[in-house]
Design a protein around this motif. Structure first.
Motif, PDB file in Angstrom:
ATOM      1  N   SER A 295      29.171  55.922  60.783  1.00  0.00           N
ATOM      2  CA  SER A 295      29.669  56.462  62.059  1.00  0.00           C
ATOM      3  C   SER A 295      29.671  54.973  63.228  1.00  0.00           C
ATOM      4  N   ILE A 296      28.638  54.267  63.235  1.00  0.00           N
ATOM      5  CA  ILE A 296      28.815  53.106  64.081  1.00  0.00           C
ATOM      6  C   ILE A 296      30.018  52.135  63.701  1.00  0.00           C
ATOM      7  N   SER A 297      30.053  51.731  62.563  1.00  0.00           N
ATOM      8  CA  SER A 297      31.097  51.106  62.446  1.00  0.00           C
ATOM      9  C   SER A 297      32.411  51.551  62.800  1.00  0.00           C
ATOM     10  N   GLU A 298      32.852  52.898  62.393  1.00  0.00           N
ATOM     11  CA  GLU A 298      33.977  53.399  62.806  1.00  0.00           C
ATOM     12  C   GLU A 298      34.184  53.574  64.211  1.00  0.00           C
ATOM     13  N   VAL A 299      33.211  53.957  65.179  1.00  0.00           N
ATOM     14  CA  VAL A 299      33.412  53.881  66.569  1.00  0.00           C
ATOM     15  C   VAL A 299      33.520  52.369  66.823  1.00  0.00           C
ATOM     16  N   ILE A 300      32.896  51.538  66.506  1.00  0.00           N
ATOM     17  CA  ILE A 300      33.242  49.927  66.882  1.00  0.00           C
ATOM     18  C   ILE A 300      34.729  49.697  66.649  1.00  0.00           C
ATOM     19  N   GLN A 301      35.133  50.028  65.409  1.00  0.00           N
ATOM     20  CA  GLN A 301      36.475  49.877  65.004  1.00  0.00           C
ATOM     21  C   GLN A 301      37.559  50.441  65.948  1.00  0.00           C
ATOM     22  N   ALA A 302      37.229  51.679  66.282  1.00  0.00           N
ATOM     23  CA  ALA A 302      38.227  52.364  67.133  1.00  0.00           C
ATOM     24  C   ALA A 302      38.128  51.739  68.476  1.00  0.00           C
ATOM     25  N   SER A 303      36.973  51.192  68.991  1.00  0.00           N
ATOM     26  CA  SER A 303      37.007  50.452  70.186  1.00  0.00           C
ATOM     27  C   SER A 303      38.033  49.573  70.204  1.00  0.00           C
ATOM     28  N   ALA A 304      37.734  48.477  69.080  1.00  0.00           N
ATOM     29  CA  ALA A 304      38.458  47.145  69.145  1.00  0.00           C
ATOM     30  C   ALA A 304      39.859  47.471  69.118  1.00  0.00           C
ATOM     31  N   THR A 305      40.278  48.681  68.387  1.00  0.00           N
ATOM     32  CA  THR A 305      41.859  48.856  68.085  1.00  0.00           C
ATOM     33  C   THR A 305      42.547  49.669  69.302  1.00  0.00           C
ATOM     34  N   GLY A 306      41.903  49.810  70.367  1.00  0.00           N
ATOM     35  CA  GLY A 306      42.403  50.631  71.630  1.00  0.00           C
ATOM     36  C   GLY A 306      42.171  51.972  71.503  1.00  0.00           C
ATOM     37  N   ASP A 307      41.375  52.612  70.663  1.00  0.00           N
ATOM     38  CA  ASP A 307      41.094  54.083  70.522  1.00  0.00           C
ATOM     39  C   ASP A 307      39.686  54.250  70.890  1.00  0.00           C
ATOM     40  N   PHE A 308      39.079  53.820  71.924  1.00  0.00           N
ATOM     41  CA  PHE A 308      37.942  54.060  72.387  1.00  0.00           C
ATOM     42  C   PHE A 308      38.291  55.450  73.236  1.00  0.00           C
ATOM     43  N   SER A 309      37.108  56.248  73.270  1.00  0.00           N
ATOM     44  CA  SER A 309      36.869  57.666  74.022  1.00  0.00           C
ATOM     45  C   SER A 309      35.413  57.765  74.355  1.00  0.00           C
ATOM     46  N   ASN A 310      35.172  58.351  75.667  1.00  0.00           N
ATOM     47  CA  ASN A 310      33.734  58.357  76.105  1.00  0.00           C
ATOM     48  C   ASN A 310      33.368  59.719  75.446  1.00  0.00           C
ATOM     49  N   GLU A 311      34.142  60.525  74.517  1.00  0.00           N
ATOM     50  CA  GLU A 311      33.709  61.828  73.943  1.00  0.00           C
ATOM     51  C   GLU A 311      32.621  61.565  73.073  1.00  0.00           C
ATOM     52  N   SER A 312      31.668  62.219  73.082  1.00  0.00           N
ATOM     53  CA  SER A 312      30.326  62.206  72.144  1.00  0.00           C
ATOM     54  C   SER A 312      30.800  62.362  70.702  1.00  0.00           C
ATOM     55  N   TYR A 313      30.017  61.481  69.706  1.00  0.00           N
ATOM     56  CA  TYR A 313      30.067  61.817  68.237  1.00  0.00           C
ATOM     57  C   TYR A 313      29.004  62.548  67.895  1.00  0.00           C
ATOM     58  N   VAL A 314      28.884  63.677  67.274  1.00  0.00           N
ATOM     59  CA  VAL A 314      27.842  64.479  66.760  1.00  0.00           C
ATOM     60  C   VAL A 314      28.018  64.369  65.383  1.00  0.00           C
ATOM     61  N   GLY A 315      27.001  64.076  64.715  1.00  0.00           N
ATOM     62  CA  GLY A 315      26.811  63.850  63.068  1.00  0.00           C
ATOM     63  C   GLY A 315      26.149  65.247  62.834  1.00  0.00           C
ATOM     64  N   THR A 316      26.760  66.031  61.899  1.00  0.00           N
ATOM     65  CA  THR A 316      26.274  67.454  61.362  1.00  0.00           C
ATOM     66  C   THR A 316      26.380  67.472  59.747  1.00  0.00           C
ATOM     67  N   LEU A 317      25.852  68.650  59.411  1.00  0.00           N
ATOM     68  CA  LEU A 317      25.966  68.755  57.907  1.00  0.00           C
ATOM     69  C   LEU A 317      27.427  68.899  57.527  1.00  0.00           C
ATOM     70  N   GLU A 318      28.054  69.651  58.370  1.00  0.00           N
ATOM     71  CA  GLU A 318      29.506  69.960  57.903  1.00  0.00           C
ATOM     72  C   GLU A 318      30.273  68.459  57.929  1.00  0.00           C
ATOM     73  N   ASN A 319      30.079  67.649  58.950  1.00  0.00           N
ATOM     74  CA  ASN A 319      30.979  66.299  58.685  1.00  0.00           C
ATOM     75  C   ASN A 319      30.200  65.190  57.941  1.00  0.00           C
ATOM     76  N   GLY A 320      29.028  65.353  57.346  1.00  0.00           N
ATOM     77  CA  GLY A 320      28.519  64.699  56.632  1.00  0.00           C
ATOM     78  C   GLY A 320      27.690  63.520  57.377  1.00  0.00           C
ATOM     79  N   GLY A 321      27.657  63.805  58.657  1.00  0.00           N
ATOM     80  CA  GLY A 321      26.753  62.843  59.400  1.00  0.00           C
ATOM     81  C   GLY A 321      25.421  62.766  59.193  1.00  0.00           C
ATOM     82  N   VAL A 322      24.594  64.115  58.897  1.00  0.00           N
ATOM     83  CA  VAL A 322      23.366  64.308  58.495  1.00  0.00           C
ATOM     84  C   VAL A 322      23.320  64.788  56.987  1.00  0.00           C
ATOM     85  N   LEU A 323      22.400  64.555  56.398  1.00  0.00           N
ATOM     86  CA  LEU A 323      22.283  65.197  55.026  1.00  0.00           C
ATOM     87  C   LEU A 323      20.641  64.824  54.446  1.00  0.00           C
TER      88      LEU A 323
END
Length: 362
Positions: A295-323
């Motif tokens: 999750s952190i790597s993807e957000v950093i890479q998005a920031s570096a490539t001009g795709d940064f957003s202040n919209e929150s990322y929420v990890g869940t069972l559905e998106n595989g963020g928690v398990l």
């Protein structure tokens, strides 16, 4: 294989050490580190950085996973990174300021307790992107909150722990009474309650009352001895499963279990602790895990490539963020029907037919 039990990659401290480009300790360094980090930022306009909370990057859990995510992002971007370690809360603001001064383009701040310092720095430096881990309350265009609904995985682990318990008592405690910690504890307690409702059992949760939102805490994320003493008190009440929530404080619980005359299973948090700290492989029951590095790597890479957003990322069972991690050496000791029940519960949480009551939900 069910999403409940995939294996997480181990993140050992030695492996991380070999991948680090810069290492900060205590207060941040006043000059740019070796490797021309400043010129890297000027040339490529990409310099990801990270500051730990007081648990430090060698906690084999929360901070270490954040550092791995930052390192992965830097490698993917073909750049360097800077990391700086905090020894206490008084280090947070100066450490962040030091990273700004060194030309960091994206700064990851590890933990809810860094929120105030992060907000102040973000408002003063609108051209720097900040990734705020475990808090999404800062309202600023250059701050992205990254949080995980660990109550979902905690619910599964609570149900499994109640199923496994022979004494009818399970325990949990935290490093500090803050939402990212109590979220784990609420999920765990509600999972135990659900098992009681479904199976007609009366398994008790020692150390946390989810209804009253009161329980036991060490007061910080670094005092292993305090965690050991607190763990001993909980173990003396007859629990046979315990969940310490707060990075390295699990080591105090593990020491207390080792010295206990009774068999007690330990539950990890943040990552699959069976893989992260195999020293205690014989007592790791399972873990309430989250895929922090990805999750952190993807957000950093998005920031570096001009795709940064202040919209929150929420990890869940559905998106595989928690398990929920595998049972590993406890696999043969749990009810053979348990995995099917966990699969059904996971599906119910995802489709909304099972809800988890917690005031700390992200």
């Amino acid at each position: 294989m069910s999403r409940t039990l995939p294996r997480l990659l181990a993140t050992g401290a030695l492996a991380l050490a070999g991948a680090l480009v810069f290492t900060g300790c205590a207060s941040a360094p006043s000059d740019a580190p070796s490797g021309d980090a400043g010129s890297t930022a000027a040339a490529g306009d990409v310099l990801p950085c990270i500051v730990s909370d007081e648990g430090g990057f060698d906690d084999q859990s929360f901070n270490q996973l954040g550092l791995e995510g930052t390192t992965l992002a830097a490698e993917a971007l073909g750049t360097e990174h800077i990391d700086v370690q905090s020894q206490s809360e008084s280090d947070y603001a100066p450490n962040i300021a030091s990273l700004v001064d060194q030309g960091c383009t994206t700064i990851v701040t590890m933990g809810y307790l860094l929120a105030a310092a992060t907000e102040e720095a973000a408002l003063a430096n609108p051209d720097v992107h900040f990734i705020m881990i475990d808090d999404n309350t800062i309202e600023a265009d250059n701050v992205k909150g990254v949080v995980w609904d660990t109550s979902q995985a905690g619910f599964l682990v609570g149900y499994a722990s109640a199923s496994y318990s022979k004494s009818g008592k399970v325990g949990t405690y935290g490093g500090a009474q803050i939402p990212p910690v109590t979220l784990y504890m609420d999920g765990f307690a509600r999972g135990v309650e659900y098992h009681n409702e479904q199976k007609g059992t009366d398994v008790q949760v020692i150390g946390w009352d989810a209804d009253a939102q009161t329980g036991q805490f060490t007061g910080n994320f670094s005092d292993i001895n305090a965690a050991k003493v607190l763990s001993q008190g909980i173990l003396e009440q007859g629990v046979d499963v315990i969940v310490p929530v707060g990075g390295p404080i699990y080591q105090g619980a593990a020491q207390a279990i080792r010295e206990s005359a009774s068999p007690v299973a330990l539950v990890g948090v943040d990552t699959d602790m069976f893989l992260s700290d195999p020293e205690y492989s014989d007592i790791w029951f399972t873990s309430i895990a989250r895929d922090m590095p990805k999750s952190i790597s993807e957000v950093i890479q998005a920031s570096a490539t001009g795709d940064f957003s202040n919209e929150s990322y929420v990890g869940t069972l559905e998106n595989g963020g928690v398990l929920m991690s595998p049972f590993h050496d406890f696999e043969s000791l749990v009810d053979p029907a348990l995995q099917g029940e966990l699969d059904d519960i996971e599906a119910g949480i995802i489709d909304g037919t099972i809800t988890i009551e917690t005031p700390s939900a992200p």
